[in-house]
Design a protein around this motif. Structure first.
Motif, short mmCIF file in Angstrom:
data_model
loop_
_atom_site.label_atom_id
_atom_site.label_comp_id
_atom_site.label_asym_id
_atom_site.label_seq_id
_atom_site.Cartn_x
_atom_site.Cartn_y
_atom_site.Cartn_z
N LEU A 67 5.05 -4.25 -10.17
CA LEU A 67 5.34 -5.72 -9.68
C LEU A 67 6.78 -6.23 -9.82
O LEU A 67 7.43 -6.78 -9.25
CB LEU A 67 4.30 -6.76 -9.96
N HIS A 68 6.98 -5.92 -11.08
CA HIS A 68 8.45 -6.30 -11.62
C HIS A 68 9.50 -5.73 -11.04
O HIS A 68 10.43 -6.35 -10.26
CB HIS A 68 8.58 -6.16 -13.06
N HIS A 69 9.21 -4.31 -10.60
CA HIS A 69 10.18 -3.49 -10.19
C HIS A 69 10.44 -3.95 -8.64
O HIS A 69 11.39 -3.96 -7.71
CB HIS A 69 9.85 -1.91 -10.21
N ILE A 70 9.18 -4.38 -7.95
CA ILE A 70 9.17 -4.80 -6.57
C ILE A 70 10.05 -5.92 -6.68
O ILE A 70 10.84 -6.22 -5.50
CB ILE A 70 7.89 -4.84 -6.13
N THR A 71 9.70 -6.85 -7.39
CA THR A 71 10.33 -8.25 -7.27
C THR A 71 11.95 -7.97 -7.47
O THR A 71 12.75 -8.45 -6.58
CB THR A 71 9.91 -8.87 -8.60
N LEU A 72 12.33 -7.13 -8.35
CA LEU A 72 13.76 -6.88 -8.61
C LEU A 72 14.33 -6.35 -7.25
O LEU A 72 15.40 -6.60 -7.03
CB LEU A 72 13.97 -6.22 -9.69
N ASN A 73 13.64 -5.41 -6.85
CA ASN A 73 13.96 -4.78 -5.35
C ASN A 73 14.45 -5.94 -4.36
O ASN A 73 15.43 -5.89 -3.60
CB ASN A 73 13.15 -3.63 -4.84
N MET A 74 13.30 -6.78 -4.27
CA MET A 74 13.42 -7.75 -3.25
C MET A 74 14.61 -8.61 -3.75
O MET A 74 15.48 -8.90 -2.71
CB MET A 74 12.34 -8.49 -3.22
N TYR A 75 14.87 -8.94 -4.76
CA TYR A 75 15.88 -9.87 -5.25
C TYR A 75 17.19 -9.11 -4.97
O TYR A 75 18.19 -9.83 -4.50
CB TYR A 75 15.82 -10.10 -6.79
N ILE A 97 22.84 -1.41 1.36
CA ILE A 97 21.98 -0.41 0.91
C ILE A 97 20.96 -1.04 -0.10
O ILE A 97 21.15 -1.14 -1.27
CB ILE A 97 22.93 0.92 0.20
N PRO A 98 19.86 -1.24 0.71
CA PRO A 98 18.79 -1.87 -0.06
C PRO A 98 17.89 -0.92 -0.90
O PRO A 98 18.11 0.10 -0.87
CB PRO A 98 17.98 -2.56 0.97
N HIS A 99 16.81 -1.55 -1.36
CA HIS A 99 15.77 -0.28 -2.05
C HIS A 99 14.54 -0.82 -1.54
O HIS A 99 14.24 -1.80 -1.06
CB HIS A 99 15.76 -0.34 -3.57
N ARG A 100 13.64 0.43 -1.41
CA ARG A 100 12.31 0.24 -0.81
C ARG A 100 11.32 -0.63 -1.81
O ARG A 100 11.48 -0.80 -2.76
CB ARG A 100 11.73 1.39 -0.65
N ILE A 101 10.61 -1.57 -0.96
CA ILE A 101 9.68 -2.35 -1.60
C ILE A 101 8.21 -1.99 -1.36
O ILE A 101 7.23 -2.27 -1.96
CB ILE A 101 9.63 -3.69 -1.41
N GLY A 102 8.04 -1.08 -0.34
CA GLY A 102 6.63 -0.54 -0.06
C GLY A 102 6.70 0.76 -0.16
O GLY A 102 7.74 1.62 -0.41
N ASN A 103 5.50 1.39 -0.04
CA ASN A 103 5.31 2.87 -0.29
C ASN A 103 5.61 3.71 1.10
O ASN A 103 5.65 3.02 2.03
CB ASN A 103 3.85 3.13 -0.57
N PHE A 104 6.36 5.04 0.99
CA PHE A 104 6.50 5.78 2.15
C PHE A 104 5.09 6.41 2.58
O PHE A 104 4.04 6.44 2.06
CB PHE A 104 7.40 6.82 1.85
N ASP A 105 5.26 6.91 3.74
CA ASP A 105 4.16 7.65 4.34
C ASP A 105 3.53 8.74 3.20
O ASP A 105 4.33 9.41 2.78
CB ASP A 105 4.82 8.66 5.41
N PRO A 106 2.20 8.42 2.68
CA PRO A 106 1.67 9.54 1.70
C PRO A 106 1.77 11.05 2.04
O PRO A 106 2.04 11.81 1.26
CB PRO A 106 0.23 9.13 1.76
N GLU A 107 1.63 11.38 3.34
CA GLU A 107 2.08 12.57 3.75
C GLU A 107 3.29 13.31 3.41
O GLU A 107 3.35 14.24 2.77
CB GLU A 107 1.80 12.98 5.41
N LEU A 108 4.22 12.33 3.61
CA LEU A 108 5.73 12.79 3.29
C LEU A 108 5.82 12.78 1.68
O LEU A 108 6.50 13.93 1.20
CB LEU A 108 6.77 11.59 4.01
N ARG A 109 5.18 12.02 0.93
CA ARG A 109 5.28 12.09 -0.51
C ARG A 109 4.58 13.33 -1.00
O ARG A 109 5.05 13.99 -2.01
CB ARG A 109 4.39 10.96 -1.09
N LYS A 110 3.88 13.94 -0.23
CA LYS A 110 2.89 15.17 -0.66
C LYS A 110 3.83 16.37 -0.25
O LYS A 110 3.60 17.41 -0.91
CB LYS A 110 1.60 15.37 -0.02
#
Ligand code: B12
Ligand code: SF4
Ligand code: SF4
Length: 234
Positions: A67-75, A97-110
């Motif tokens: 959650l901390h990493h997500i908060t910092l990405n949003m910030y 160039i921001p950073h992601r705050i949510g997950n990518f497609d799980p199929e892509l991750r595999k």
């Protein structure tokens, strides 16, 4: 004409702990798809903004860490957007160039090729941009190490056609102080045995953090950030 000073003051006012500027020229030897002009034809400068990681927040458990990493990405995404808006107001182009705050497609991750596909989505590496902007160096952990926070910051970038005076890069001597040749702390601590003196095996790191992405919504492991002695408060 916008000045580097006004960009830096604005970034700090928005909450940036770190701000540095690289000229696009400094990326001339980068692979073609990692150059700023690839995202913005006529790019002249890359502005990098960073926000500190609070080490005591990422230590207690993996959910708090995620959650901390997500908060910092949003910030930092928001700070970068505000800088983009400042440039836009003055008639310049800006690619944020921001950073992601949510997950990518799980199929892509595999996908077996995920470690190649994922970085390509972002265009440039903000960590490399931070080094080019003089904010720090690459440690043995491959993280950006800065004098003030060690590896404990997250970074976003803005590519622009505004010509801004670049900051000086860290010297070889300063680099040795930031990541002393004798230190092995991150290598010893990495739970995935991904780190060595030769560099990082990305797949091994990803094996550790992949399940955390599904479970906590973001990459939690931060051991290479936690143990680094550089930039600690005395
Ligand atoms: C993809 C990615 C990952 C992947 C790594 C895959 C990979 N190949 O990079 C995975 C999922 C494993 C990962 C893990 C982590 N990540 Co990550 N990740 C990224 C991301 C999105 C892209 C990085 C990238 O472009 N990599 C591709 C290339 C550049 O990597 P490379 O191997 O270093 O480069 C090779 C080639 O491309 C080429 N090359 C590249 N540039 C140049 C230049 C020249 C001149 C030449 C000749 C060659 C060359 O040579 C290199 C060596 O082969 C960045 C954000 C961003 N947009 O940049 C965050 C980022 C790097 N991650 C970050 C963090 C914090 C983490 C984790 C701690 C997880 C977490 N809790 O968040 C771990 C740490 C791992 C570690 N020790 O570095 C932070 C780092 C902050 C810092 N202080 O450095 C970033 C910057 C995100 C952010 N918002 O701040 N990450
Ligand atoms: S994030 Fe964890 S698994 Fe990945 S390199 Fe750092 S310590 Fe190792
Ligand atoms: S823990 Fe030690 S070896 Fe690893 S990046 Fe920090 S200073 Fe360098």
């Amino acid at each position: 004409m916008i000045s580097e000073k006004s960009v830096k003051i604005a970034a700090k006012k928005c909450g940036a702990d770190l701000v540095g500027i690289a000229s696009a020229e400094r990326f001339k030897d980068y692979p073609g798809d990692k150059r700023p002009e690839n995202l913005l034809p006529g790019a002249k400068s890359v502005i990098v903004v960073g926000v500190r990681v609070l080490p005591d927040t990422i230590k207690p458990n993996l959910l708090l860490s995620a959650l901390h990493h997500i908060t910092l990405n949003m910030y930092h995404n928001q700070i970068a957007y505000d800088i983009g808006r400042l440039l836009d107001d003055q008639g310049y182009s800006a690619v944020v160039i921001p950073h992601r705050i949510g997950n990518f497609d799980p199929e892509l991750r595999k996908s077996g090729d995920y470690m190649n596909i994922y970085p390509k989505l972002f265009g440039i590496s903000t960590r490399h941009a931070a080094v080019e902007a003089g904010l720090g160096i690459f440690g043995k952990s491959r993280l950006l190490i800065t004098p003030r926070f060690g590896p404990r910051q997250r970074v976003a970038a803005v590519i622009t056609n505004a010509e801004l005076k670049p900051d000086r890069k860290i010297t070889e001597k300063e680099a040795q102080e930031l990541c002393p040749p004798s230190c092995q702390a991150c290598i010893r601590t990495c739970p995935g045995k991904a780190l060595s003196n030769e560099g990082i095996a990305w797949e091994k790191c990803n094996e550790v953090i992949k399940p955390q992405n599904s479970m906590y919504g973001y990459s939690s492991c931060s051991q290479c950030m936690i143990v680094c002695p550089t930039g600690r408060k005395i």
